[in-house]
Design a protein around this motif. Structure first.
Motif, PDB file in Angstrom:
ATOM      1  N   ASP A 151       0.732  -1.306  -0.047  1.00  0.00           N
ATOM      2  CA  ASP A 151      -0.012  -0.014  -0.011  1.00  0.00           C
ATOM      3  C   ASP A 151       0.909   1.148  -0.098  1.00  0.00           C
ATOM      4  OD1 ASP A 151      -2.690  -1.329   0.071  1.00  0.00           O
ATOM      5  OD2 ASP A 151      -2.280  -1.770   2.027  1.00  0.00           O
ATOM      6  N   ALA A 152       1.769   1.098   0.920  1.00  0.00           N
ATOM      7  CA  ALA A 152       2.907   2.463   0.873  1.00  0.00           C
ATOM      8  C   ALA A 152       3.506   2.381  -0.602  1.00  0.00           C
ATOM      9  CB  ALA A 152       3.751   2.179   1.971  1.00  0.00           C
ATOM     10  N   SER A 153       3.953   1.533  -1.189  1.00  0.00           N
ATOM     11  CA  SER A 153       4.625   1.598  -2.591  1.00  0.00           C
ATOM     12  C   SER A 153       3.636   2.029  -3.528  1.00  0.00           C
ATOM     13  CB  SER A 153       4.890   0.078  -2.980  1.00  0.00           C
ATOM     14  OG  SER A 153       5.345  -0.103  -4.250  1.00  0.00           O
ATOM     15  N   GLU A 154       2.364   1.760  -3.522  1.00  0.00           N
ATOM     16  CA  GLU A 154       1.457   2.296  -4.403  1.00  0.00           C
ATOM     17  C   GLU A 154       1.109   3.713  -4.198  1.00  0.00           C
ATOM     18  OE1 GLU A 154      -0.016   2.000  -7.923  1.00  0.00           O
ATOM     19  OE2 GLU A 154       0.758   0.409  -6.965  1.00  0.00           O
ATOM     20  N   PHE A 155       0.966   3.999  -2.718  1.00  0.00           N
ATOM     21  CA  PHE A 155       1.126   5.663  -2.562  1.00  0.00           C
ATOM     22  C   PHE A 155       2.112   6.431  -3.135  1.00  0.00           C
ATOM     23  CE2 PHE A 155       1.361   9.212   0.178  1.00  0.00           C
ATOM     24  CZ  PHE A 155       0.323   9.753   0.289  1.00  0.00           C
ATOM     25  N   TYR A 156       3.435   5.830  -3.013  1.00  0.00           N
ATOM     26  CA  TYR A 156       4.485   6.629  -3.448  1.00  0.00           C
ATOM     27  C   TYR A 156       4.528   6.727  -5.141  1.00  0.00           C
ATOM     28  CZ  TYR A 156       6.221   6.551   1.005  1.00  0.00           C
ATOM     29  OH  TYR A 156       6.387   6.801   2.748  1.00  0.00           O
ATOM     30  N   ARG A 157       4.074   5.593  -5.528  1.00  0.00           N
ATOM     31  CA  ARG A 157       4.181   5.535  -6.927  1.00  0.00           C
ATOM     32  C   ARG A 157       3.338   6.663  -7.704  1.00  0.00           C
ATOM     33  NH1 ARG A 157       4.710  -0.328 -10.205  1.00  0.00           N
ATOM     34  NH2 ARG A 157       5.322   0.363 -12.194  1.00  0.00           N
ATOM     35  N   SER A 158       2.063   6.531  -6.885  1.00  0.00           N
ATOM     36  CA  SER A 158       1.052   7.344  -7.667  1.00  0.00           C
ATOM     37  C   SER A 158       1.273   9.128  -7.412  1.00  0.00           C
ATOM     38  CB  SER A 158      -0.352   7.084  -6.991  1.00  0.00           C
ATOM     39  OG  SER A 158      -0.527   7.306  -5.740  1.00  0.00           O
ATOM     40  N   GLY A 159       2.385   9.289  -6.793  1.00  0.00           N
ATOM     41  CA  GLY A 159       2.699  10.629  -6.469  1.00  0.00           C
ATOM     42  C   GLY A 159       4.106  11.135  -7.142  1.00  0.00           C
ATOM     43  N   LEU A 160       4.455  10.863  -8.412  1.00  0.00           N
ATOM     44  CA  LEU A 160       5.609  10.965  -9.030  1.00  0.00           C
ATOM     45  C   LEU A 160       5.791  12.312  -9.304  1.00  0.00           C
ATOM     46  CD1 LEU A 160       5.615   7.818 -11.198  1.00  0.00           C
ATOM     47  CD2 LEU A 160       6.611   8.242  -8.939  1.00  0.00           C
ATOM     48  N   VAL A 161       4.745  13.351  -9.395  1.00  0.00           N
ATOM     49  CA  VAL A 161       5.091  14.683  -9.920  1.00  0.00           C
ATOM     50  C   VAL A 161       5.388  15.840  -8.503  1.00  0.00           C
ATOM     51  CG1 VAL A 161       3.901  16.852 -10.877  1.00  0.00           C
ATOM     52  CG2 VAL A 161       3.406  14.683 -11.962  1.00  0.00           C
ATOM     53  N   GLY A 162       6.649  16.044  -8.594  1.00  0.00           N
ATOM     54  CA  GLY A 162       7.134  16.950  -7.608  1.00  0.00           C
ATOM     55  C   GLY A 162       6.863  18.267  -7.689  1.00  0.00           C
ATOM     56  N   TRP A 163       6.130  19.479  -7.229  1.00  0.00           N
ATOM     57  CA  TRP A 163       6.424  20.789  -7.449  1.00  0.00           C
ATOM     58  C   TRP A 163       7.099  21.236  -6.345  1.00  0.00           C
ATOM     59  CZ3 TRP A 163       3.299  22.971 -11.177  1.00  0.00           C
ATOM     60  CH2 TRP A 163       2.371  22.021 -11.812  1.00  0.00           C
ATOM     61  N   SER A 164       7.827  22.343  -7.018  1.00  0.00           N
ATOM     62  CA  SER A 164       8.825  23.275  -6.066  1.00  0.00           C
ATOM     63  C   SER A 164       8.913  24.245  -6.651  1.00  0.00           C
ATOM     64  CB  SER A 164      10.150  22.451  -6.021  1.00  0.00           C
ATOM     65  OG  SER A 164      10.683  22.362  -7.011  1.00  0.00           O
ATOM     66  N   ARG A 165       9.481  25.363  -5.834  1.00  0.00           N
ATOM     67  CA  ARG A 165       9.643  26.818  -6.467  1.00  0.00           C
ATOM     68  C   ARG A 165      10.722  27.122  -7.301  1.00  0.00           C
ATOM     69  NH1 ARG A 165       5.785  30.065  -3.768  1.00  0.00           N
ATOM     70  NH2 ARG A 165       5.234  29.182  -1.651  1.00  0.00           N
ATOM     71  N   ARG A 166      10.640  27.961  -8.361  1.00  0.00           N
ATOM     72  CA  ARG A 166      11.423  28.297  -9.049  1.00  0.00           C
ATOM     73  C   ARG A 166      12.439  29.241  -8.682  1.00  0.00           C
ATOM     74  NH1 ARG A 166       9.671  26.542 -14.500  1.00  0.00           N
ATOM     75  NH2 ARG A 166       7.494  26.115 -14.552  1.00  0.00           N
ATOM     76  N   HIS A 167      13.664  29.767  -9.391  1.00  0.00           N
ATOM     77  CA  HIS A 167      14.498  30.651  -8.786  1.00  0.00           C
ATOM     78  C   HIS A 167      13.773  31.993  -8.209  1.00  0.00           C
ATOM     79  CE1 HIS A 167      18.374  28.242  -9.166  1.00  0.00           C
ATOM     80  NE2 HIS A 167      17.739  27.953 -10.671  1.00  0.00           N
ATOM     81  N   ASP A 168      12.607  32.360  -8.810  1.00  0.00           N
ATOM     82  CA  ASP A 168      12.058  33.427  -8.539  1.00  0.00           C
ATOM     83  C   ASP A 168      11.361  33.342  -6.957  1.00  0.00           C
ATOM     84  OD1 ASP A 168       9.787  32.048  -9.018  1.00  0.00           O
ATOM     85  OD2 ASP A 168       9.241  33.271 -10.911  1.00  0.00           O
ATOM     86  N   GLY A 169      11.401  32.213  -6.381  1.00  0.00           N
ATOM     87  CA  GLY A 169      10.741  31.996  -5.270  1.00  0.00           C
ATOM     88  C   GLY A 169       9.141  32.235  -4.996  1.00  0.00           C
ATOM     89  N   VAL A 170       8.705  32.260  -6.247  1.00  0.00           N
ATOM     90  CA  VAL A 170       7.171  32.490  -6.279  1.00  0.00           C
ATOM     91  C   VAL A 170       6.444  31.356  -7.125  1.00  0.00           C
ATOM     92  CG1 VAL A 170       5.348  33.924  -7.006  1.00  0.00           C
ATOM     93  CG2 VAL A 170       7.341  34.945  -6.025  1.00  0.00           C
ATOM     94  N   SER A 171       6.638  31.413  -8.406  1.00  0.00           N
ATOM     95  CA  SER A 171       6.121  30.389  -9.380  1.00  0.00           C
ATOM     96  C   SER A 171       6.746  28.975  -9.070  1.00  0.00           C
ATOM     97  CB  SER A 171       6.246  30.633 -10.831  1.00  0.00           C
ATOM     98  OG  SER A 171       7.910  30.614 -11.193  1.00  0.00           O
TER      99      SER A 171
END
Length: 229
Positions: free
Chosen positions: A158-178
């Motif tokens: 179950d843990a494996s499937e949870f992690y596998r379904s969340g492969l897109v990682g959002w983070s801030r760009r160099h501008d610190g906003v977008s």
């Protein structure tokens, strides 16, 4: 025109350390447009610690490439996309032992990274990793095998499937906003349960008392991966 930045690598070792995080605290940590993905009323946050080798552009074949140690503090999230609910993770910060993701991250390399010092002690099934960066530190010691426990996931599968379904990682760009999405995929996917021997995270330890409680750890080993942005 959208330029796709991508690298391939060999995943020597990936530690996925999970916390049960208070939902209200989680909401206060996220940018607009993202919501914490809740499991039994808890947000799922944690640290992803990766040891990579043979890092090279996607179009370069063979096993030649660079090496790095990396850590990402993150939280599982969901968002709306054209009426559909999507899921992935929001990454608060990425750290790397190597200069190339720090210099080129968010430009020629997927994801903005900060420089950190890593120390790794690996045996057959035991992994002790420490990371020190300006204002942040991490120390984790885990061993693969033994009795696996989690209040978030009934089984390792179950843990494996949870992690596998969340492969897109959002983070801030160099501008610190977008925000920038980075996707991690693998043609193979194997997850093993592990036991926590010790853990210290300055990021989660700094949250209000009782807001973040360690839940479980799983390990991935010796797999091919591709990262694109």
């Amino acid at each position: 025109m959208t330029i796709v930045r991508g690298v391939q690598a060999r995943l020597r070792r990936r530690l996925l350390l999970s916390y049960r995080l208070d939902a209200d605290v989680a909401r206060g940590l996220l940018p607009d447009g993202l919501r914490p993905l809740l499991v039994d009323g808890h947000a799922v946050a944690g640290v992803c610690v990766l040891g990579l080798e043979s890092i090279r552009p996607r179009w370069v074949h063979g096993r030649w490439g660079l090496r790095s140690e990396n850590a990402a503090h993150r939280i599982a999230v969901e968002w709306d996309d054209d009426g559909e609910r999507r899921r992935g993770v929001y990454i608060f910060e990425r750290h790397s032992s190597a200069w190339f993701p720090v210099l080129f991250g968010g430009r020629a390399f997927p994801g903005v990274h900060r420089k950190a010092r890593f120390r790794v002690d690996e045996s057959k099934d035991r992994y002790a990793v420490t990371m020190d960066a300006d204002g942040e530190s991490l120390a984790a010691d885990v061993e693969v095998g033994g009795e696996w426990k989690s209040e978030l996931f009934p089984t390792v599968e179950d843990a494996s499937e949870f992690y596998r379904s969340g492969l897109v990682g959002w983070s801030r760009r160099h501008d610190g906003v977008s925000l920038e999405p980075v996707t991690l995929t693998s043609t193979a996917w194997t997850v093993e349960g592990a036991q926590l021997l010790s853990l210290r995270s300055s990021f989660f330890d700094a949250l209000p008392e009782g807001a973040a409680v360690f839940d479980s750890v799983v390990v991935m080993r010796d797999l091919p991966i591709v990262m694109t942005a």
